[in-house]
Design a protein around this motif. Sequence first.
Motif: not given
Length: 158
Positions: A16, A19, A24, A26-28, A39-41, A43
């Motif tokens: 994680s 950003l 927000s 970013r998660r792998r 990948t997901t984001y 926010r």
Amino acid sequence: MRCPFCQARDSRVIDSRELSGGDSIRRRRECPACGRRFTTYERVEPVALMVVKRDGRREEFDPRKLRDKLRIALTKRPVPQAEIDRIVATVETELLEMGTVEVPSTTIGEIVLRELKQLDQVAYIRFASVYRDFADLDDLRREVEVLRSASPGPKRAG
């Protein structure tokens, strides 16, 4: 989170990162079923501000629409885009600080006029002529007089 490849309903986060200054994340992720990574984001979704128009209609506040109106008022004026963005951010911040979900369009117009008055007098008059719906030259003349009386005149040498 559902895997976009095999549609498995579970995934695990392997990394994680914040950003945009923390706005927000970013998660792998890895799918335990198929082993693929994606990948997901994430926010925060801001509260939707509703603008109440003069005729009673309601529409969602749209910063892009406000930015476009400011660009029109500032056409051929020596004002950088950063100032337009600052005004839009100021308006949005003040509206959110009011703590209500519905805001009269007149409130937005008055905030914009206050900001333009300090930034560029020509843009102020342009915006005011549409916002205040000038009917004739007398309306324009009155607004220019208000502007003149509110701002100091040119400095003259001794």
